[in-house]
Write a protein that holds these residues in place. Structure first.
Motif, PDB file in Angstrom:
ATOM      1  N   LEU A 110       0.837  -1.207   0.000  1.00  0.00           N
ATOM      2  CA  LEU A 110       0.000   0.000   0.000  1.00  0.00           C
ATOM      3  C   LEU A 110       0.867   1.250   0.000  1.00  0.00           C
ATOM      4  O   LEU A 110       0.620   2.193  -0.774  1.00  0.00           O
ATOM      5  N   TYR A 141      -7.255  -1.559  -4.839  1.00  0.00           N
ATOM      6  CA  TYR A 141      -6.721  -0.632  -3.841  1.00  0.00           C
ATOM      7  C   TYR A 141      -7.608  -0.613  -2.597  1.00  0.00           C
ATOM      8  O   TYR A 141      -7.110  -0.612  -1.468  1.00  0.00           O
ATOM      9  N   PHE A 145      -6.323  -1.506   1.036  1.00  0.00           N
ATOM     10  CA  PHE A 145      -6.449  -0.532   2.123  1.00  0.00           C
ATOM     11  C   PHE A 145      -7.175  -1.143   3.321  1.00  0.00           C
ATOM     12  O   PHE A 145      -6.859  -0.846   4.476  1.00  0.00           O
TER      13      PHE A 145
END
Length: 202
Positions: A110, A141, A145
């Motif tokens: 990340l 993503y 996350f």
């Protein structure tokens, strides 16, 4: 990159605007060092500091955080903190060597994703050196996350690997200025690529 809660800002920064300035240490295989990074104000995007030189942009790279802070101070910039967060890029590179068998270092991936976007933005190469991102990247993503990269689809896995591989290539090949000299009447001195040991700078 992890942002501090401190509210110090600087004006007339490296890109003529306002934003928080940080030192950020990269520990990678093949290249490591400390860069300067600007957190965008409002809707302004974050970016790694890059300086224009002979029609191209070069990233100032330092061996230590202190060198980065001294350089920024001499140019009239004020870093928010005396500390620096660290991107353990070597962990990401190790994973890329065998992603099918190795566990995803989600935190490092990340941070690497964010760093590569900010680096490309600073170099003015957002659409030139990184894959164009779309719905698949956005979905991957969000899962990354949330710490749910085990839920990636095969398409998301491919998209992430392609982007991270391109980002590593960008970092390892982008033009840099090693320990530049800050002076109002002269351009920074140009140096060679900085290639410290894999464990990064001290």
């Amino acid at each position: 990159m992890t942002k501090t809660e401190k509210e110090d800002v600087f004006g007339a920064g490296p890109h003529g605007g306002r934003g928080r300035l940080y030192a950020y240490r990269i520990r990678g295989v093949g290249r490591g060092g400390v860069v300067l990074w600007v957190g965008g104000e409002g809707d302004e995007p974050d970016q790694v500091v890059a300086l224009a030189d002979a029609g191209r942009r070069r990233v100032p790279v330092f061996v230590t955080v202190r060198q980065a802070r001294v350089y920024a101070s001499r140019r009239g910039w004020k870093p928010v903190t005396s500390e620096a967060d660290t991107l353990e890029l070597a962990r990401v590179q190790h994973w890329l060597e065998d992603p099918a068998r190795r566990r995803v270092p989600s935190g490092a991936v990340l941070e690497a994703w964010n760093f590569f976007e900010d680096l490309a933005r600073g170099l003015g190469e957002v659409h030139g050196r990184l894959p164009q991102q779309g719905v698949v990247h956005n979905s991957a993503y969000e899962k990354l996350f949330a710490g749910e990269c085990a839920e990636w689809t095969p398409a998301e896995q491919r998209a992430v690997r392609e982007l991270i591989v391109a980002g590593v290539r960008l970092w390892n090949s982008c033009p840099v200025i090693v320990k530049p000299v800050a002076a109002s009447t002269s351009r920074p001195l140009l140096g060679q690529f900085i290639d410290p040991p894999a464990n990064g700078p001290g």
